[in-house]
Design a protein around this motif. Structure first.
Motif, PDB file in Angstrom:
ATOM      1  N   ASP A   1      27.821  24.277 -61.478  1.00 15.13           N
ATOM      2  CA  ASP A   1      28.090  25.845 -60.993  1.00 15.13           C
ATOM      3  C   ASP A   1      28.983  26.316 -61.790  1.00 15.13           C
ATOM      4  O   ASP A   1      29.638  25.648 -62.792  1.00 15.13           O
ATOM      5  CB  ASP A   1      28.256  25.941 -59.894  1.00 15.13           C
TER       6      ASP A   1
ATOM      7  N   LYS B   1      39.333  33.001 -50.412  1.00 18.76           N
ATOM      8  CA  LYS B   1      37.982  33.495 -50.681  1.00 18.76           C
ATOM      9  C   LYS B   1      36.924  33.152 -49.490  1.00 18.76           C
ATOM     10  O   LYS B   1      37.089  31.840 -49.061  1.00 18.76           O
ATOM     11  CB  LYS B   1      37.742  32.816 -51.862  1.00 18.76           C
TER      12      LYS B   1
ATOM     13  N   GLN C   1      36.503  24.221 -52.998  1.00 19.18           N
ATOM     14  CA  GLN C   1      35.709  23.057 -52.423  1.00 19.18           C
ATOM     15  C   GLN C   1      36.253  22.789 -51.051  1.00 19.18           C
ATOM     16  O   GLN C   1      35.427  21.753 -50.480  1.00 19.18           O
ATOM     17  CB  GLN C   1      35.403  21.758 -53.452  1.00 19.18           C
TER      18      GLN C   1
ATOM     19  N   ARG D   1      26.210  18.234 -52.448  1.00 21.38           N
ATOM     20  CA  ARG D   1      27.257  17.337 -52.085  1.00 21.38           C
ATOM     21  C   ARG D   1      26.598  16.186 -51.224  1.00 21.38           C
ATOM     22  O   ARG D   1      27.260  15.210 -50.856  1.00 21.38           O
ATOM     23  CB  ARG D   1      28.232  18.007 -51.332  1.00 21.38           C
TER      24      ARG D   1
ATOM     25  N   TRP E   1      33.227  23.639 -45.540  1.00 19.36           N
ATOM     26  CA  TRP E   1      32.073  22.730 -45.025  1.00 19.36           C
ATOM     27  C   TRP E   1      30.828  23.700 -45.306  1.00 19.36           C
ATOM     28  O   TRP E   1      30.993  24.917 -45.792  1.00 19.36           O
ATOM     29  CB  TRP E   1      32.232  22.491 -43.653  1.00 19.36           C
ATOM     30  N   ASP E   2      29.820  23.143 -45.110  1.00 18.57           N
ATOM     31  CA  ASP E   2      28.768  23.678 -45.286  1.00 18.57           C
ATOM     32  C   ASP E   2      27.784  23.897 -44.134  1.00 18.57           C
ATOM     33  O   ASP E   2      26.848  24.875 -44.070  1.00 18.57           O
ATOM     34  CB  ASP E   2      27.725  22.857 -46.420  1.00 18.57           C
ATOM     35  N   TYR E   3      27.854  22.881 -43.085  1.00 16.87           N
ATOM     36  CA  TYR E   3      26.898  22.739 -42.166  1.00 16.87           C
ATOM     37  C   TYR E   3      27.762  22.750 -40.796  1.00 16.87           C
ATOM     38  O   TYR E   3      28.880  22.251 -40.745  1.00 16.87           O
ATOM     39  CB  TYR E   3      26.152  21.485 -42.160  1.00 16.87           C
ATOM     40  N   PRO E   4      27.176  23.411 -39.693  1.00 17.94           N
ATOM     41  CA  PRO E   4      27.524  22.992 -38.429  1.00 17.94           C
ATOM     42  C   PRO E   4      27.723  21.646 -38.114  1.00 17.94           C
ATOM     43  O   PRO E   4      26.747  20.802 -38.788  1.00 17.94           O
ATOM     44  CB  PRO E   4      26.690  23.739 -37.373  1.00 17.94           C
TER      45      PRO E   4
ATOM     46  N   ARG F   1      33.963  32.186 -49.364  1.00 15.45           N
ATOM     47  CA  ARG F   1      32.667  31.351 -49.726  1.00 15.45           C
ATOM     48  C   ARG F   1      32.361  31.146 -51.321  1.00 15.45           C
ATOM     49  O   ARG F   1      32.898  32.189 -51.881  1.00 15.45           O
ATOM     50  CB  ARG F   1      31.369  31.568 -49.223  1.00 15.45           C
ATOM     51  N   GLU F   2      31.922  30.241 -51.493  1.00 13.12           N
ATOM     52  CA  GLU F   2      31.477  29.968 -53.036  1.00 13.12           C
ATOM     53  C   GLU F   2      32.988  29.331 -53.748  1.00 13.12           C
ATOM     54  O   GLU F   2      33.695  29.927 -54.057  1.00 13.12           O
ATOM     55  CB  GLU F   2      30.949  31.130 -53.658  1.00 13.12           C
ATOM     56  N   PRO F   3      32.498  28.021 -54.199  1.00 16.17           N
ATOM     57  CA  PRO F   3      31.253  26.955 -54.082  1.00 16.17           C
ATOM     58  C   PRO F   3      31.328  26.577 -52.878  1.00 16.17           C
ATOM     59  O   PRO F   3      29.891  26.259 -52.596  1.00 16.17           O
ATOM     60  CB  PRO F   3      31.416  26.195 -55.223  1.00 16.17           C
ATOM     61  N   ARG F   4      32.216  26.342 -51.908  1.00 21.40           N
ATOM     62  CA  ARG F   4      31.841  25.954 -50.969  1.00 21.40           C
ATOM     63  C   ARG F   4      31.207  27.036 -49.827  1.00 21.40           C
ATOM     64  O   ARG F   4      31.628  28.181 -49.938  1.00 21.40           O
ATOM     65  CB  ARG F   4      33.206  25.443 -49.881  1.00 21.40           C
ATOM     66  N   VAL F   5      30.123  26.576 -49.008  1.00 22.96           N
ATOM     67  CA  VAL F   5      29.474  27.654 -48.294  1.00 22.96           C
ATOM     68  C   VAL F   5      30.534  28.259 -46.983  1.00 22.96           C
ATOM     69  O   VAL F   5      30.421  29.632 -47.031  1.00 22.96           O
ATOM     70  CB  VAL F   5      28.370  26.942 -47.450  1.00 22.96           C
ATOM     71  N   ARG F   6      31.527  27.609 -46.714  1.00 25.88           N
ATOM     72  CA  ARG F   6      32.556  28.146 -45.672  1.00 25.88           C
ATOM     73  C   ARG F   6      34.127  27.491 -46.316  1.00 25.88           C
ATOM     74  O   ARG F   6      33.957  26.289 -46.301  1.00 25.88           O
ATOM     75  CB  ARG F   6      32.362  27.687 -44.373  1.00 25.88           C
TER      76      ARG F   6
ATOM     77  N   TYR G   1      28.100  18.240 -60.024  1.00 22.85           N
ATOM     78  CA  TYR G   1      28.211  17.610 -58.708  1.00 22.85           C
ATOM     79  C   TYR G   1      27.995  15.997 -58.848  1.00 22.85           C
ATOM     80  O   TYR G   1      27.663  15.577 -57.700  1.00 22.85           O
ATOM     81  CB  TYR G   1      27.301  18.440 -57.647  1.00 22.85           C
TER      82      TYR G   1
ATOM     83  N   TYR H   1      32.148  26.655 -61.392  1.00 23.48           N
ATOM     84  CA  TYR H   1      33.477  26.053 -61.217  1.00 23.48           C
ATOM     85  C   TYR H   1      33.148  24.668 -61.493  1.00 23.48           C
ATOM     86  O   TYR H   1      34.042  24.440 -62.269  1.00 23.48           O
ATOM     87  CB  TYR H   1      33.922  26.445 -59.719  1.00 23.48           C
TER      88      TYR H   1
ATOM     89  N   GLU I   1      27.241  23.569 -31.324  1.00 20.84           N
ATOM     90  CA  GLU I   1      28.642  23.121 -31.852  1.00 20.84           C
ATOM     91  C   GLU I   1      29.838  23.773 -31.168  1.00 20.84           C
ATOM     92  O   GLU I   1      30.933  23.100 -31.031  1.00 20.84           O
ATOM     93  CB  GLU I   1      28.547  23.622 -33.394  1.00 20.84           C
TER      94      GLU I   1
ATOM     95  N   TYR J   1      22.754  30.953 -44.633  1.00 22.86           N
ATOM     96  CA  TYR J   1      23.416  31.996 -43.592  1.00 22.86           C
ATOM     97  C   TYR J   1      23.051  33.307 -43.684  1.00 22.86           C
ATOM     98  O   TYR J   1      23.592  34.175 -43.436  1.00 22.86           O
ATOM     99  CB  TYR J   1      24.893  31.710 -43.792  1.00 22.86           C
TER     100      TYR J   1
END
Lengths: 326, 326, 326, 326
Positions: free
Chosen positions: C18, B166, B127, C273, B130-133, B168-173, C25, C20, A251, C232
């Motif tokens: 969760d 922040k 929120q 999600r 992103w979560d994934y590459p 992360r949390e709830p979004r992974v990034r 979801y 938040y 990526e 991660y």
């Protein structure tokens, strides 16, 4: 893709010490030995060289000769502003004399850049920062960081300076610790010839998504260089590229190509216990496969999936391209 | 120090759910219940209130009445831009309709800020990210983040907006993931009424030294608010302030006072399994001791030690002041 | 490889809450809804079912009927010993009454295992542990953990019990937190019907090499089950298997096959999600490719490289097999 | 408390190298220099000495003389099984010759233990482990670890052997990586003279609660030694004890005293950039205060709070005792 050039830090071909194996992970090598090893790697075009030269007193001409016989160019010069005299800081040392000495050493490195026709001076202020709470005045420390880099950049407008940020090591907390912090600093300096060298491993050990970091640096016109390796996300293990996080590395390359960023793909690996030539070859094989993967990537389908933030759809497209190219 | 005011997010006095205890860590409470609990805490002056109000349909007047009977003011309003309709993003949602809905909800929150005479709208886009590459186009995502905040700030020049970053949390990034990234964004927006709310726990979980983060935000004139708690540095555990990292928290307060930053010291704790009033009281007791510690701190000696980057010397001075005040 | 069976936790097909997004979801689903979704996944043979059944009052017969129409078997039953009544602990709760209630609930789950012909009762004591220093007496806590599991195992010698260890979440520190700690406990219990369910993500978030953890559990004769996902490395993100760490996951499967461990390859993913069926299908596609990769792996060459600890050589063999199979 | 003895690794008083400052963080010191510095520390009774002696060829008598003039005893001998010849492993080296050489070196260290009347041979197999997935056969590696230690312990039944576990560094993944893993190994070896040396910093960098780790090792009768320092929980920074996590360190001491564990409290700090005597003195001042804090601790009230898992109540009691004693 056929024209993608590959590079490496010359220290890839050195041997290493650490605080336990103080007698080293192998017999010492000089910069000349290292260049001769680099020359054995398939498809290596350029190297980044530490200054002063390690392992002996070599003239520029001797180094140049070694490079020539191995058909290697120089992409950058890395002044060693992290050795004994700088362990309490280079640009941010509490002693003004050491800050001046930093300036002198980097100024000498500028001359090397000119001599070797390199692309940039690489600044990696690994000792600038702090270890403990209450140890430093943060405002002063940051000002010294920016003043030091700014002065050099304004005195040498013909050269480019790249800052390689890193969250920690050797300093427990480093001043230029993240892509955003470094960009903030560069914008404050306000000169056109200061940019970022983005190390994939430094980004992921800091919790960044390296591809996002690259996009941000590009958007500010400050991505001047990059190098790759891999680690377990909590320390700069400098393992072989692609060994642990192939998809995130792919990526990262994708974002570079998407933005038509056409610089050298460099290696910054530390093969403590491995054969350095075999390690470099293995990494470059992975990089070539990744480049073929970019050729194969269905960018329209990817764009469409990304427009919906469709993680699984996008991942499927990316995995197919990367793994299909391996 | 006698005038130091303390505050808390009103959610400190709610009960919680998570993905495992889906029936909650206690019987549900309404915002009115929570305000009545907050009123039992010693020395709490202000609260930050989620909007819409949780646990029932309450009018502004009803909430105001509950606040009045508990002698509590409102420091901020936190629009809930992280609930079901926003789980794929608020400002950065791929659906323009949801981005508009975010705008509407925050605009309603602006009205609440005016009604309650609060200091700011707090934006916590948990929120957005992103979560994934390969999941998102990073440039577009960041642009949406800045456009969304910028539009609100320019439409409501009478109000202040604070962004609570922040990692992360709830979004992974998360998009606004660090102090420096958030400052970069705020500078790009370029409006005077957008600042940072610095959460001590978010800073340390991201590998920042919170005191350094505070200094940086202050130097940009953007530290509009703060709150405290504690965690094990890898996740936002929202434990009671001072329980794990008292010295770093003390340093954070030191940097605020040194810069004559005189805002409210707020709590952002989640006492999942503890009594919320006892937890708040314990934290405020620590904060009061820390404030006394600042009074006792030998700032001249500290400055001198810091001028030499003398870690042990500086630490000794700081520990003496803090522990002596406990 | 043609006979490799795949499974999933039925919660893979639920929706989530969760702290938040307290309204979830997505719209709530019952266990029956979830089973019907699981039935849409290609090549899913078995599921692990939470007990009590979620989303309504369903009889065993109703659940059985749903399973039958979707051609799904039951591999395990997971008693919900982490909901409201257990938030201060299940086996280790300070209240003896709650410890008894834990025993009762798991005993009921044993009946379900018998009814559905499942392989095991899965114990995941997510609330057993502590949050703060000084909170608990560690000796007592650990004794309660082992007594609770031991009593159940000795009362139900016809059944297998698997403990799924995890470093943290929801408890900040969990009692059964690592593979080695769990094995120590199991050896102390000393019964043949207690084993480990190894979750790949839990292992790597705890800094373990999952393949090494598997080997250790196998060497003690205690690897009774496993499931996969990705994260991660610092939190249990429960992302789709193979998305971030494909090579380490492949190594995990390699160690299983090498030891002729022939259980089900299960998914423990939380597609907060994402579409849950698409996410499961994508993971199983990866797992099938990994299984083909194992067929293609040159095990003799690998063995030889490993006999020399030749990292690059071994990696090359592994990458070739895995990527070639994708 | 008046009788609490303090110790230090003699390397505390050496200077250091790392992979960047290859010329060292100061002028080299010999073991004799280091002993003379250790002698300047207030209240240091014993030291742990690396073998072979560093910085020159010294006889046992010379070292003994230096110890005597500084009134220092020897608590342990640490054979250097992590230098150049062992970088691919000591007990687990793929080369049987190096494994034998490890055996020889540790056997020589046994003689030193006898000569100096030390308490134990300290085994710290920092190079035993792996860096990459697929690099090693985990079963073989673990077997070599246990065989190597077991053989030494059975050949020298008059001596104690302590294993100091650590998650990583210098090896990216270490075999003896956690308290539970090490106890599993020790139980497998099955000899009475093998135990654990618990390093506070190694425990917390591995996500352990050090007090819990101590309780577990004590419950198995295997806590033979300990040392302290501090770090940011993700790497072995070896900072001064009490600087970052005073409460957790206090809890660690509390568990020792509660179990009537009466060994030496040792320092394992690496003052890279600090004065080593001042750093040791500062740590010992903290340790003495902690010892007074234990005297002041209301153990009955603490026990009662712990019986209810009352985190805030227990914390209040602990903080009062510790901070009151500072």
């Amino acid at each position: 893709m056929g024209t993608q050039r590959f590079g490496a830090g010359i220290w890839h071909f050195a041997t290493y010490l650490d605080r336990y194996a103080t007698d080293g992970y192998g017999t010492p090598r000089s910069v000349i030995d290292a260049i001769d090893l680099a020359g054995q790697v398939n498809d290596l075009s350029v190297v980044d060289i530490n200054y002063p030269f390690f392992g002996g007193n070599f003239s520029n001409a001797q180094v140049k000769e070694a490079l020539d016989r191995n058909k290697l160019g120089v992409i950058g010069i890395t002044p060693e502003i992290y050795t004994r005299e700088f362990v309490k800081g280079s640009f941010t040392n509490p002693d003004a004399g050491v800050r001046r000495r930093t300036h002198e050493l980097v100024t000498e490195a500028c001359e090397q850049v000119r001599y070797f026709g390199a692309d940039y001076v690489k600044l990696w202020p690994g000792q600038d920062g702090w270890d403990y709470p209450f140890q430093v005045d943060y405002g002063t420390l940051w000002k010294h960081s920016l003043d030091g880099v700014g002065q050099l950049a304004s005195e040498n407008p013909d050269l480019k300076f790249v800052i390689e940020y890193k969250p920690r090591e050797p300093r427990v907390r480093m001043s230029f610790g993240s892509v955003a912090r470094t960009l903030l600093g560069i914008e404050k300096i306000g000169l056109p010839n200061v940019g970022i060298l983005l190390d994939f491993g430094h980004a992921i050990m800091g919790g960044e998504s390296a591809a996002d970091s690259a996009q941000l640096a590009i958007d500010y016109g400050r991505l001047f260089g990059m190098d790759v390796n891999d680690n377990y996300r909590s320390w700069d293990d400098d393992l072989v590229a692609g060994s642990l996080h192939p998809i995130e590395l792919f990526e990262f390359f994708h974002v570079l190509r998407k933005n038509k960023w056409e610089g050298v793909w460099q290696l910054d690996q530390f093969p403590f216990r491995e054969d350095s030539v075999a390690t470099a070859n293995h990494a470059i094989d992975f990089l070539k496969a990744a480049a073929r993967g970019l050729d194969a990537l269905d960018v329209d389908a990817l764009k469409e999936a990304q427009s919906r933030h469709d993680a699984i759809g996008a991942l499927k497209i990316a995995q197919k391209a990367l793994f299909g190219a391996m």
